[in-house]
Design a protein around this motif. Structure first.
Motif, PDB file in Angstrom:
ATOM      1  N   ALA A  37       0.835  -1.202   0.000  1.00 16.94           N
ATOM      2  CA  ALA A  37       0.000   0.000   0.000  1.00 16.94           C
ATOM      3  C   ALA A  37       0.869   1.250   0.000  1.00 16.94           C
ATOM      4  O   ALA A  37       0.606   2.207  -0.727  1.00 16.94           O
ATOM      5  CB  ALA A  37      -0.941   0.005   1.198  1.00 16.94           C
ATOM      6  N   SER A  38       1.934   1.251   0.803  1.00 18.79           N
ATOM      7  CA  SER A  38       2.841   2.392   0.849  1.00 18.79           C
ATOM      8  C   SER A  38       3.531   2.580  -0.498  1.00 18.79           C
ATOM      9  O   SER A  38       3.652   3.706  -0.991  1.00 18.79           O
ATOM     10  CB  SER A  38       3.879   2.198   1.958  1.00 18.79           C
ATOM     11  N   ASP A  77      21.665   7.230   3.658  1.00 20.79           N
ATOM     12  CA  ASP A  77      21.024   7.777   4.852  1.00 20.79           C
ATOM     13  C   ASP A  77      19.615   8.297   4.557  1.00 20.79           C
ATOM     14  O   ASP A  77      19.431   9.189   3.735  1.00 20.79           O
ATOM     15  CB  ASP A  77      21.913   8.904   5.393  1.00 20.79           C
ATOM     16  N   LYS A  78      18.636   7.744   5.254  1.00 24.82           N
ATOM     17  CA  LYS A  78      17.245   8.161   5.047  1.00 24.82           C
ATOM     18  C   LYS A  78      17.035   9.630   5.415  1.00 24.82           C
ATOM     19  O   LYS A  78      16.272  10.330   4.752  1.00 24.82           O
ATOM     20  CB  LYS A  78      16.297   7.293   5.871  1.00 24.82           C
ATOM     21  N   LYS A  79      17.703  10.087   6.473  1.00 25.04           N
ATOM     22  CA  LYS A  79      17.537  11.482   6.893  1.00 25.04           C
ATOM     23  C   LYS A  79      17.944  12.433   5.771  1.00 25.04           C
ATOM     24  O   LYS A  79      17.287  13.453   5.538  1.00 25.04           O
ATOM     25  CB  LYS A  79      18.361  11.775   8.149  1.00 25.04           C
ATOM     26  N   ILE A 115       5.492  11.737   1.934  1.00 24.95           N
ATOM     27  CA  ILE A 115       6.952  11.687   1.811  1.00 24.95           C
ATOM     28  C   ILE A 115       7.457  10.284   2.126  1.00 24.95           C
ATOM     29  O   ILE A 115       8.286   9.735   1.390  1.00 24.95           O
ATOM     30  CB  ILE A 115       7.618  12.755   2.703  1.00 24.95           C
ATOM     31  N   ALA A 116       6.951   9.694   3.201  1.00 18.78           N
ATOM     32  CA  ALA A 116       7.353   8.327   3.552  1.00 18.78           C
ATOM     33  C   ALA A 116       7.007   7.367   2.414  1.00 18.78           C
ATOM     34  O   ALA A 116       7.825   6.524   2.025  1.00 18.78           O
ATOM     35  CB  ALA A 116       6.684   7.896   4.850  1.00 18.78           C
ATOM     36  N   ASP A 117       5.824   7.507   1.858  1.00 16.81           N
ATOM     37  CA  ASP A 117       5.386   6.608   0.781  1.00 16.81           C
ATOM     38  C   ASP A 117       6.220   6.792  -0.488  1.00 16.81           C
ATOM     39  O   ASP A 117       6.655   5.814  -1.091  1.00 16.81           O
ATOM     40  CB  ASP A 117       3.904   6.835   0.460  1.00 16.81           C
ATOM     41  N   VAL A 118       6.447   8.039  -0.901  1.00 17.19           N
ATOM     42  CA  VAL A 118       7.183   8.245  -2.152  1.00 17.19           C
ATOM     43  C   VAL A 118       8.634   7.799  -2.006  1.00 17.19           C
ATOM     44  O   VAL A 118       9.212   7.223  -2.926  1.00 17.19           O
ATOM     45  CB  VAL A 118       7.072   9.706  -2.664  1.00 17.19           C
ATOM     46  N   LEU A 119       9.224   8.036  -0.847  1.00 19.98           N
ATOM     47  CA  LEU A 119      10.602   7.594  -0.653  1.00 19.98           C
ATOM     48  C   LEU A 119      10.685   6.075  -0.529  1.00 19.98           C
ATOM     49  O   LEU A 119      11.641   5.463  -1.009  1.00 19.98           O
ATOM     50  CB  LEU A 119      11.232   8.295   0.544  1.00 19.98           C
ATOM     51  N   THR A 120       9.683   5.457   0.064  1.00 17.95           N
ATOM     52  CA  THR A 120       9.630   3.994   0.101  1.00 17.95           C
ATOM     53  C   THR A 120       9.505   3.458  -1.320  1.00 17.95           C
ATOM     54  O   THR A 120      10.180   2.492  -1.694  1.00 17.95           O
ATOM     55  CB  THR A 120       8.461   3.508   0.978  1.00 17.95           C
ATOM     56  N   TYR A 121       8.667   4.083  -2.124  1.00 20.38           N
ATOM     57  CA  TYR A 121       8.518   3.681  -3.535  1.00 20.38           C
ATOM     58  C   TYR A 121       9.856   3.793  -4.270  1.00 20.38           C
ATOM     59  O   TYR A 121      10.293   2.850  -4.932  1.00 20.38           O
ATOM     60  CB  TYR A 121       7.446   4.540  -4.226  1.00 20.38           C
ATOM     61  N   VAL A 122      10.517   4.935  -4.144  1.00 24.06           N
ATOM     62  CA  VAL A 122      11.782   5.155  -4.847  1.00 24.06           C
ATOM     63  C   VAL A 122      12.849   4.177  -4.364  1.00 24.06           C
ATOM     64  O   VAL A 122      13.598   3.614  -5.163  1.00 24.06           O
ATOM     65  CB  VAL A 122      12.255   6.621  -4.680  1.00 24.06           C
ATOM     66  N   ARG A 123      12.908   3.956  -3.055  1.00 20.61           N
ATOM     67  CA  ARG A 123      13.940   3.070  -2.494  1.00 20.61           C
ATOM     68  C   ARG A 123      13.677   1.589  -2.796  1.00 20.61           C
ATOM     69  O   ARG A 123      14.539   0.752  -2.577  1.00 20.61           O
ATOM     70  CB  ARG A 123      14.054   3.303  -0.987  1.00 20.61           C
ATOM     71  N   SER A 124      12.473   1.273  -3.319  1.00 27.21           N
ATOM     72  CA  SER A 124      12.170  -0.119  -3.652  1.00 27.21           C
ATOM     73  C   SER A 124      11.852  -0.306  -5.133  1.00 27.21           C
ATOM     74  O   SER A 124      11.405  -1.372  -5.537  1.00 27.21           O
ATOM     75  CB  SER A 124      11.002  -0.615  -2.805  1.00 27.21           C
ATOM     76  N   SER A 125      12.071   0.719  -5.947  1.00 24.83           N
ATOM     77  CA  SER A 125      11.793   0.653  -7.381  1.00 24.83           C
ATOM     78  C   SER A 125      13.068   0.927  -8.171  1.00 24.83           C
ATOM     79  O   SER A 125      14.095   1.265  -7.595  1.00 24.83           O
ATOM     80  CB  SER A 125      10.734   1.699  -7.747  1.00 24.83           C
ATOM     81  N   PHE A 126      12.969   0.795  -9.482  1.00 24.00           N
ATOM     82  CA  PHE A 126      14.077   1.095 -10.391  1.00 24.00           C
ATOM     83  C   PHE A 126      15.303   0.221 -10.110  1.00 24.00           C
ATOM     84  O   PHE A 126      16.430   0.638 -10.326  1.00 24.00           O
ATOM     85  CB  PHE A 126      14.480   2.581 -10.319  1.00 24.00           C
ATOM     86  N   GLY A 127      15.090  -0.966  -9.583  1.00 20.59           N
ATOM     87  CA  GLY A 127      16.196  -1.849  -9.243  1.00 20.59           C
ATOM     88  C   GLY A 127      16.755  -1.625  -7.850  1.00 20.59           C
ATOM     89  O   GLY A 127      17.660  -2.326  -7.417  1.00 20.59           O
ATOM     90  N   ASN A 128      16.215  -0.642  -7.123  1.00 18.32           N
ATOM     91  CA  ASN A 128      16.656  -0.369  -5.754  1.00 18.32           C
ATOM     92  C   ASN A 128      16.045  -1.390  -4.792  1.00 18.32           C
ATOM     93  O   ASN A 128      14.914  -1.821  -4.985  1.00 18.32           O
ATOM     94  CB  ASN A 128      16.228   1.039  -5.319  1.00 18.32           C
ATOM     95  N   VAL A 133      10.914   3.871   4.234  1.00 20.23           N
ATOM     96  CA  VAL A 133      10.997   5.083   5.051  1.00 20.23           C
ATOM     97  C   VAL A 133       9.704   5.131   5.858  1.00 20.23           C
ATOM     98  O   VAL A 133       8.610   5.061   5.310  1.00 20.23           O
ATOM     99  CB  VAL A 133      11.147   6.343   4.168  1.00 20.23           C
ATOM    100  N   LYS A 134       9.848   5.224   7.146  1.00 20.05           N
ATOM    101  CA  LYS A 134       8.698   5.197   8.059  1.00 20.05           C
ATOM    102  C   LYS A 134       8.176   6.605   8.318  1.00 20.05           C
ATOM    103  O   LYS A 134       8.934   7.580   8.302  1.00 20.05           O
ATOM    104  CB  LYS A 134       9.095   4.560   9.397  1.00 20.05           C
ATOM    105  N   LEU A 135       6.896   6.684   8.600  1.00 22.20           N
ATOM    106  CA  LEU A 135       6.246   7.949   8.934  1.00 22.20           C
ATOM    107  C   LEU A 135       6.973   8.634  10.092  1.00 22.20           C
ATOM    108  O   LEU A 135       7.224   9.840  10.050  1.00 22.20           O
ATOM    109  CB  LEU A 135       4.776   7.703   9.277  1.00 22.20           C
ATOM    110  N   ALA A 136       7.324   7.891  11.119  1.00 20.65           N
ATOM    111  CA  ALA A 136       8.006   8.463  12.292  1.00 20.65           C
ATOM    112  C   ALA A 136       9.346   9.083  11.905  1.00 20.65           C
ATOM    113  O   ALA A 136       9.738  10.112  12.476  1.00 20.65           O
ATOM    114  CB  ALA A 136       8.205   7.391  13.359  1.00 20.65           C
ATOM    115  N   GLU A 137      10.042   8.494  10.937  1.00 17.58           N
ATOM    116  CA  GLU A 137      11.326   9.049  10.492  1.00 17.58           C
ATOM    117  C   GLU A 137      11.130  10.399   9.808  1.00 17.58           C
ATOM    118  O   GLU A 137      11.895  11.338  10.034  1.00 17.58           O
ATOM    119  CB  GLU A 137      12.026   8.070   9.540  1.00 17.58           C
ATOM    120  N   VAL A 138      10.099  10.497   8.981  1.00 20.48           N
ATOM    121  CA  VAL A 138       9.813  11.771   8.303  1.00 20.48           C
ATOM    122  C   VAL A 138       9.409  12.822   9.331  1.00 20.48           C
ATOM    123  O   VAL A 138       9.900  13.962   9.290  1.00 20.48           O
ATOM    124  CB  VAL A 138       8.715  11.603   7.232  1.00 20.48           C
TER     125      VAL A 138
END
Length: 147
Positions: A37-38, A77-79, A115-128, A133-138
């Motif tokens: 879902a994220s 680094d996620k931050k 932001i958490a969702d789009v970064l999770t998408y990017v970090r798990s797409s395009f071969g990544n 990225v968790k909501l709490a981190e953002v």
């Protein structure tokens, strides 16, 4: 006339298939990098706000917009990547030995979950294959954010 009917029939079949595919429920299973879902929600945010510069394949534009494919900024680094989304870039940036000159405007209007969702998408797409990225981190980065 017959050819027009064939074209219209093909179009309607494709449209019906496309619409039925859109109405399928999103499964709540988790992948190694985040919930589906994220990732699905992140793809929507990416399409609306990121795709025009970083391209559909995440490849970016040479010397202008950095790629999102297996770069230290995406996989590291996620931050740092959260700050990039919140603050943008107003100067040239060097990423993995390549220089990119196009300014990235801040995307701080996005909600923390987006932001958490789009970064999770990017970090798990395009071969990544990086962790979600968790909501709490953002939320933590936004609350302590200093440009």
């Amino acid at each position: 006339m017959k050819r027009s009917l064939i074209v219209i029939t093909c179009f309607l079949s494709a449209l019906t298939f496309h619409l039925s595919a859109q109405n399928k429920p999103i499964k709540s299973t988790k992948s190694a990098t985040g919930s589906s879902a994220s990732i699905s929600n992140g793809k929507v945010v990416y399409t609306q706000h990121c795709l025009s510069c970083h391209m559909a394949d995440g490849g970016g534009v040479p010397n202008m917009n950095p790629p999102l494919v297996k770069t230290s900024y995406v996989l590291g680094d996620k931050k740092r990547i959260i700050k990039v989304v919140l603050n943008g870039f107003a100067q040239n940036v060097d990423i993995d030995g390549e220089s990119y000159s196009n300014n990235m405007p801040p995307q701080n209007f996005l909600k923390d979950q987006e932001i958490a969702d789009v970064l999770t998408y990017v970090r798990s797409s395009f071969g990544n294959k990086a962790t979600a990225v968790k909501l709490a981190e953002v939320k933590a980065v936004r609350s302590n954010n200093k440009k």
